[in-house]
Design a protein around this motif. Structure first.
Motif, PDB file in Angstrom:
ATOM      1  N   ALA A   1      58.730  -4.493  49.086  1.00  0.00           N
ATOM      2  CA  ALA A   1      59.775  -5.543  49.120  1.00  0.00           C
ATOM      3  C   ALA A   1      60.180  -5.925  50.640  1.00  0.00           C
ATOM      4  N   PRO A   2      59.961  -7.137  50.848  1.00  0.00           N
ATOM      5  CA  PRO A   2      60.749  -7.649  52.123  1.00  0.00           C
ATOM      6  C   PRO A   2      62.107  -7.226  52.485  1.00  0.00           C
ATOM      7  N   GLY A   3      62.593  -6.634  53.507  1.00  0.00           N
ATOM      8  CA  GLY A   3      63.788  -6.256  53.850  1.00  0.00           C
ATOM      9  C   GLY A   3      63.835  -4.724  53.927  1.00  0.00           C
ATOM     10  N   THR A   4      62.892  -3.860  53.176  1.00  0.00           N
ATOM     11  CA  THR A   4      63.017  -2.503  53.179  1.00  0.00           C
ATOM     12  C   THR A   4      62.794  -1.911  54.265  1.00  0.00           C
ATOM     13  N   LEU A   5      63.334  -0.920  54.972  1.00  0.00           N
ATOM     14  CA  LEU A   5      62.931  -0.324  56.124  1.00  0.00           C
ATOM     15  C   LEU A   5      62.729   1.094  56.102  1.00  0.00           C
ATOM     16  N   SER A   6      61.580   1.655  55.743  1.00  0.00           N
ATOM     17  CA  SER A   6      61.306   2.990  55.433  1.00  0.00           C
ATOM     18  C   SER A   6      60.894   3.624  56.659  1.00  0.00           C
ATOM     19  N   LEU A   7      61.132   4.850  56.704  1.00  0.00           N
ATOM     20  CA  LEU A   7      60.541   5.866  57.655  1.00  0.00           C
ATOM     21  C   LEU A   7      59.476   6.604  56.910  1.00  0.00           C
ATOM     22  N   SER A   8      58.468   6.800  57.556  1.00  0.00           N
ATOM     23  CA  SER A   8      57.410   7.605  57.076  1.00  0.00           C
ATOM     24  C   SER A   8      57.952   9.315  56.664  1.00  0.00           C
ATOM     25  N   THR A   9      57.124   9.937  55.934  1.00  0.00           N
ATOM     26  CA  THR A   9      57.547  11.338  55.387  1.00  0.00           C
ATOM     27  C   THR A   9      57.467  12.106  56.589  1.00  0.00           C
ATOM     28  N   THR A  10      56.429  11.862  57.477  1.00  0.00           N
ATOM     29  CA  THR A  10      56.782  12.820  58.880  1.00  0.00           C
ATOM     30  C   THR A  10      57.783  12.411  59.826  1.00  0.00           C
ATOM     31  N   THR A  11      57.890  11.097  60.009  1.00  0.00           N
ATOM     32  CA  THR A  11      59.049  10.603  60.872  1.00  0.00           C
ATOM     33  C   THR A  11      60.376  11.043  60.417  1.00  0.00           C
ATOM     34  N   PHE A  12      60.658  10.834  58.919  1.00  0.00           N
ATOM     35  CA  PHE A  12      61.837  11.421  58.485  1.00  0.00           C
ATOM     36  C   PHE A  12      62.031  12.891  58.762  1.00  0.00           C
ATOM     37  N   ALA A  13      60.899  13.628  58.316  1.00  0.00           N
ATOM     38  CA  ALA A  13      61.048  14.929  58.503  1.00  0.00           C
ATOM     39  C   ALA A  13      61.490  15.271  60.012  1.00  0.00           C
ATOM     40  N   ALA A  14      60.750  14.670  60.966  1.00  0.00           N
ATOM     41  CA  ALA A  14      60.955  14.962  62.337  1.00  0.00           C
ATOM     42  C   ALA A  14      62.626  14.593  62.663  1.00  0.00           C
ATOM     43  N   VAL A  15      62.961  13.427  62.159  1.00  0.00           N
ATOM     44  CA  VAL A  15      64.321  13.207  62.556  1.00  0.00           C
ATOM     45  C   VAL A  15      65.382  14.055  62.012  1.00  0.00           C
ATOM     46  N   LEU A  16      65.075  14.557  60.694  1.00  0.00           N
ATOM     47  CA  LEU A  16      66.001  15.551  60.214  1.00  0.00           C
ATOM     48  C   LEU A  16      66.029  16.843  61.230  1.00  0.00           C
ATOM     49  N   ASP A  17      64.694  17.320  61.405  1.00  0.00           N
ATOM     50  CA  ASP A  17      64.783  18.501  62.299  1.00  0.00           C
ATOM     51  C   ASP A  17      65.490  18.241  63.728  1.00  0.00           C
ATOM     52  N   ASP A  18      65.185  16.995  64.177  1.00  0.00           N
ATOM     53  CA  ASP A  18      65.813  16.884  65.675  1.00  0.00           C
ATOM     54  C   ASP A  18      67.501  17.022  65.471  1.00  0.00           C
ATOM     55  N   ILE A  19      67.857  16.252  64.309  1.00  0.00           N
ATOM     56  CA  ILE A  19      69.121  16.351  64.236  1.00  0.00           C
ATOM     57  C   ILE A  19      69.950  17.742  64.120  1.00  0.00           C
ATOM     58  N   GLY A  20      69.290  18.718  63.262  1.00  0.00           N
ATOM     59  CA  GLY A  20      69.474  19.984  63.011  1.00  0.00           C
ATOM     60  C   GLY A  20      69.497  20.759  64.312  1.00  0.00           C
ATOM     61  N   ARG A  21      68.501  20.565  65.052  1.00  0.00           N
ATOM     62  CA  ARG A  21      68.657  21.279  66.472  1.00  0.00           C
ATOM     63  C   ARG A  21      69.584  20.889  67.272  1.00  0.00           C
ATOM     64  N   SER A  22      69.975  19.536  67.298  1.00  0.00           N
ATOM     65  CA  SER A  22      70.996  18.970  68.024  1.00  0.00           C
ATOM     66  C   SER A  22      72.494  19.535  67.528  1.00  0.00           C
ATOM     67  N   VAL A  23      72.567  19.386  66.449  1.00  0.00           N
ATOM     68  CA  VAL A  23      73.837  20.218  65.881  1.00  0.00           C
ATOM     69  C   VAL A  23      73.889  21.739  66.077  1.00  0.00           C
ATOM     70  N   ALA A  24      72.869  22.491  65.955  1.00  0.00           N
ATOM     71  CA  ALA A  24      72.943  24.053  66.260  1.00  0.00           C
ATOM     72  C   ALA A  24      73.228  23.970  68.042  1.00  0.00           C
ATOM     73  N   ALA A  25      72.773  23.105  68.712  1.00  0.00           N
ATOM     74  CA  ALA A  25      73.051  23.310  70.088  1.00  0.00           C
ATOM     75  C   ALA A  25      74.658  23.129  70.367  1.00  0.00           C
ATOM     76  N   THR A  26      75.392  22.662  69.548  1.00  0.00           N
ATOM     77  CA  THR A  26      76.939  22.557  69.553  1.00  0.00           C
ATOM     78  C   THR A  26      77.651  23.994  69.527  1.00  0.00           C
ATOM     79  N   GLY A  27      76.904  24.777  68.850  1.00  0.00           N
ATOM     80  CA  GLY A  27      77.665  26.045  68.102  1.00  0.00           C
ATOM     81  C   GLY A  27      77.948  25.815  66.695  1.00  0.00           C
ATOM     82  N   ILE A  28      77.842  24.540  66.252  1.00  0.00           N
ATOM     83  CA  ILE A  28      78.182  24.527  64.728  1.00  0.00           C
ATOM     84  C   ILE A  28      76.938  25.347  63.962  1.00  0.00           C
ATOM     85  N   ARG A  29      77.563  25.809  62.933  1.00  0.00           N
ATOM     86  CA  ARG A  29      76.584  26.855  62.150  1.00  0.00           C
ATOM     87  C   ARG A  29      76.507  26.046  60.633  1.00  0.00           C
ATOM     88  N   ARG A  30      77.090  25.201  60.210  1.00  0.00           N
ATOM     89  CA  ARG A  30      76.670  24.482  58.900  1.00  0.00           C
ATOM     90  C   ARG A  30      76.450  22.996  59.056  1.00  0.00           C
TER      91      ARG A  30
END
Length: 240
Positions: free
Chosen positions: A62-91
């Motif tokens: 459907a036009p208008g859908t903006l989807s990340l691929s499986t590998t991109t979505f996994a990489a984005v989640l991992d990058d966010i996790g790494r960045s959060v961990a660098a702040t000292g937050i644990r959860r």
């Protein structure tokens, strides 16, 4: 740190002709904010900017859908996790508003735990509200995308984005005749949203009301508040 990072995760995807493309992101962010704003100081919750894009491969036709691929979505989640961990937050908690994200988020929970040491959690914004009794008889559990409750939620949150004049019932009731190959059955199956009709939604949005959306959103926020309170206290050290 006792702090909890709360990340709303949504999607930008078709929801039929009656709902906006950002429905999932809208609901996830609104629910997370409705808990963090009043309870953030008490529970040490920190609301991160929402991740509006998700994995929406079932809707890319459907036009208008903006989807990340499986590998991109996994990489984005991992990058966010790494960045959060660098702040000292644990959860880190993912507050997810899109069913197509679930399997990838569940995989990310363990990957981020392993790679970055965070305690990771996920909850879904549609679980407590899709069972609204006023829709159960009509939709029989099939109102899973653009149906009565999801439409009601948007009518409550952003009625200016809803066009009920374009809504029609789209319920594949014969699917429930199957014992195994069905939503929630013992046999999973791959599907695209246009497999069930050219409009790409499932349910009966004609039954939606802002009042039902208000009830549903209140139930959702109450459940999410209970969940985040338990997350804030969770620690593996308590169990060893």
């Amino acid at each position: 740190s006792s702090s909890v990072a709360v990340l709303p995760v949504g999607a930008i995807e078709q929801h039929g002709p009656h709902l906006p493309l950002n429905t999932d992101a809208l609901v996830a962010e609104a629910a997370a904010r409705a808990v963090v704003d009043p309870r953030g100081p008490e529970l040490d919750l920190w609301l991160l900017p929402a991740l509006a894009f998700g994995r929406s491969v079932e809707h890319v036709w459907a036009p208008g859908t903006l989807s990340l691929s499986t590998t991109t979505f996994a990489a984005v989640l991992d990058d966010i996790g790494r960045s959060v961990a660098a702040t000292g937050i644990r959860r880190l908690v993912f507050v997810n508003g899109h069913g197509g994200n679930i399997s990838e988020i569940h995989t990310a929970l363990r990957d981020i735990r392993l790679r970055h040491g965070l305690m990771t959690f996920a909850t879904n914004t549609f679980v407590p509200v899709e069972r609204d009794e006023s829709f159960a008889d009509a939709e029989r559990g099939l109102g899973i995308h653009g149906g009565a409750m999801e439409t009601s939620l948007v009518l409550h949150l952003r009625p200016d984005l809803v066009d009920l004049s374009a809504a029609r019932p789209r319920i594949p009731l014969r699917l429930n005749d199957n014992e195994h190959v069905r939503f929630g059955g013992s046999v999973s199956f791959g599907w695209l949203s246009d497999d069930f009709g050219p409009d790409g939604y499932l349910g009966d949005p004609t039954r939606a009301t802002a009042e039902a959306g208000e009830r549903g959103f209140a139930a959702l926020v109450a459940a999410l508040g209970d969940q985040l309170a338990e997350v804030a206290e969770f620690d593996f050290a308590h169990f060893s």
